[in-house]
Scaffold this motif. Structure first.
Motif, mmCIF file in Angstrom:
data_model
loop_
_atom_site.group_PDB
_atom_site.id
_atom_site.type_symbol
_atom_site.label_atom_id
_atom_site.label_comp_id
_atom_site.label_asym_id
_atom_site.label_seq_id
_atom_site.Cartn_x
_atom_site.Cartn_y
_atom_site.Cartn_z
ATOM 1 N N ASP A 58 0.827 -1.218 0.000
ATOM 2 C CA ASP A 58 0.000 0.000 0.000
ATOM 3 C C ASP A 58 0.860 1.266 0.000
ATOM 4 O O ASP A 58 0.421 2.299 -0.508
ATOM 5 C CB ASP A 58 -0.932 0.011 1.225
ATOM 6 C CG ASP A 58 -2.126 -0.910 1.002
ATOM 7 O OD1 ASP A 58 -2.198 -1.532 -0.079
ATOM 8 O OD2 ASP A 58 -2.982 -1.013 1.896
ATOM 9 N N THR A 86 -7.977 -4.691 -1.803
ATOM 10 C CA THR A 86 -8.164 -5.197 -0.430
ATOM 11 C C THR A 86 -9.176 -4.280 0.269
ATOM 12 O O THR A 86 -9.414 -3.154 -0.189
ATOM 13 C CB THR A 86 -6.851 -5.144 0.388
ATOM 14 O OG1 THR A 86 -6.443 -3.760 0.485
ATOM 15 C CG2 THR A 86 -5.745 -5.951 -0.241
ATOM 16 N N GLN A 88 -8.732 -2.843 3.064
ATOM 17 C CA GLN A 88 -8.007 -1.668 3.550
ATOM 18 C C GLN A 88 -7.873 -0.620 2.443
ATOM 19 O O GLN A 88 -8.049 0.576 2.678
ATOM 20 C CB GLN A 88 -6.620 -2.091 4.075
ATOM 21 C CG GLN A 88 -5.848 -1.002 4.770
ATOM 22 C CD GLN A 88 -6.690 -0.258 5.816
ATOM 23 O OE1 GLN A 88 -7.322 -0.874 6.665
ATOM 24 N NE2 GLN A 88 -6.756 1.069 5.719
ATOM 25 N N GLN A 89 -7.580 -1.070 1.221
ATOM 26 C CA GLN A 89 -7.495 -0.112 0.099
ATOM 27 C C GLN A 89 -8.841 0.544 -0.163
ATOM 28 O O GLN A 89 -8.912 1.736 -0.473
ATOM 29 C CB GLN A 89 -7.013 -0.820 -1.173
ATOM 30 C CG GLN A 89 -5.536 -1.213 -1.138
ATOM 31 C CD GLN A 89 -5.058 -1.816 -2.455
ATOM 32 O OE1 GLN A 89 -5.824 -2.001 -3.406
ATOM 33 N NE2 GLN A 89 -3.768 -2.130 -2.514
ATOM 34 N N LYS A 91 -11.122 1.214 2.035
ATOM 35 C CA LYS A 91 -11.324 2.230 3.077
ATOM 36 C C LYS A 91 -10.448 3.451 2.807
ATOM 37 O O LYS A 91 -10.899 4.592 2.962
ATOM 38 C CB LYS A 91 -11.026 1.637 4.453
ATOM 39 C CG LYS A 91 -12.080 0.626 4.885
ATOM 40 C CD LYS A 91 -11.769 0.037 6.254
ATOM 41 C CE LYS A 91 -12.866 -0.944 6.672
ATOM 42 N NZ LYS A 91 -12.486 -1.737 7.846
ATOM 43 N N SER A 92 -9.211 3.207 2.390
ATOM 44 C CA SER A 92 -8.318 4.335 2.087
ATOM 45 C C SER A 92 -8.868 5.143 0.914
ATOM 46 O O SER A 92 -8.764 6.371 0.870
ATOM 47 C CB SER A 92 -6.914 3.854 1.723
ATOM 48 O OG SER A 92 -6.375 3.097 2.763
ATOM 49 N N THR A 177 -9.710 -11.704 -0.977
ATOM 50 C CA THR A 177 -9.999 -10.307 -0.624
ATOM 51 C C THR A 177 -11.330 -9.777 -1.153
ATOM 52 O O THR A 177 -11.914 -8.872 -0.561
ATOM 53 C CB THR A 177 -8.874 -9.376 -1.147
ATOM 54 O OG1 THR A 177 -8.790 -9.558 -2.556
ATOM 55 C CG2 THR A 177 -7.538 -9.701 -0.513
ATOM 56 N N ASP A 180 -14.935 -9.304 1.040
ATOM 57 C CA ASP A 180 -14.997 -8.166 1.985
ATOM 58 C C ASP A 180 -15.212 -6.846 1.245
ATOM 59 O O ASP A 180 -15.926 -5.960 1.717
ATOM 60 C CB ASP A 180 -13.685 -8.043 2.775
ATOM 61 C CG ASP A 180 -13.569 -9.134 3.817
ATOM 62 O OD1 ASP A 180 -14.583 -9.798 4.074
ATOM 63 O OD2 ASP A 180 -12.456 -9.312 4.351
#
Ligand code: AMP
Length: 213
Positions: A58, A86, A88-89, A91-92, A177, A180
């Protein structure tokens, strides 16, 4: 027109869908894979990661995405292809959208069966210059002249990560991934799905047009 995020397994047809939107609706297409492949020409380590099929970190990908979205042509809608990979990506990316005041987004999941994906991987070649993709095993997607791009006349090449081993790694990453990420966008009410199992993609493209207008 809506801004589009494509989510898909490898070789699902993101390239074809993106070209359709670029040609017909003047979209700007940002493919994180293509951007990274460009950079990898001068970075041996990055090249190895891409050829292995693993995800890059990331720390590398997030600043790249921020930069392309910040510097985009504001008069055109955009396609984000290959990102997020992902949760997390995802959300970012929400944070990036907020910071740039970006709205009007649809997330389109391109759903394709694994056996069909494997067949597409085996025949795939891409233009070394404009990245248009072709498939030498499927008549409708073969280039008019062997090894030459219909679009720009440059040579067609096999991507370094287009072998079946690398496909398996990329597909396994996707299986781990994607659920999610899909749940995240479903919850936000942004998610739409297009099935793209047919060789003839006319209906899928018509549906795509309806989703982005
Ligand atoms: P693609 O052309 O989208 O299949 O991407 C090719 C390769 O680039 C992937 O197998 C990853 O190594 C890397 N890549 C592309 N997008 C991302 C991302 N969002 N996060 C991490 N790695 C990525």
């Amino acid at each position: 027109m809506k801004n589009v995020i494509f989510l898909a397994p490898p070789s699902a047809g993101k390239g074809t869908f993106s070209s359709y939107l670029e040609k017909n609706y003047y979209y700007q297409h940002f493919s994180t894979g293509s951007i990274l492949r460009d950079k990898a020409q001068h970075h041996e380590n990055l090249k190895k990661i891409l050829e292995s099929g693993e995800l890059v970190s990331d720390d590398i990908i997030l600043p790249l995405v921020l930069e392309v979205l910040k510097n985009r042509d504001m008069t055109k809608p955009f396609i984000l292809d290959g990102f997020p990979r992902t949760l997390q990506q995802a959300k970012s990316l929400d944070g990036i959208f907020k910071s740039l005041n970006l709205t009007n987004i649809v997330v389109i999941f391109i759903d394709v069966d694994k056996e069909i994906l494997e067949k597409r991987v085996r025949g795939r070649v891409v233009c070394s210059s404009c990245y248009q993709s072709y498939n030498t095993l499927i008549l409708e997607y073969s280039p008019k002249v062997l090894d030459i791009c219909d679009n720009c006349g440059k040579h067609l090449i096999v991507r370094g990560d287009d072998d079946i081993e690398s496909f398996k790694i990329r597909y396994d990453n996707y299986l781990k991934t994607m659920p999610d990420i899909l749940a995240f966008y479903k919850e936000k009410g942004w998610l739409q799905t297009i099935s793209n199992n047919e060789t003839n993609q006319v209906y899928a493209l018509e549906y795509l047009r309806d989703l982005v207008i």
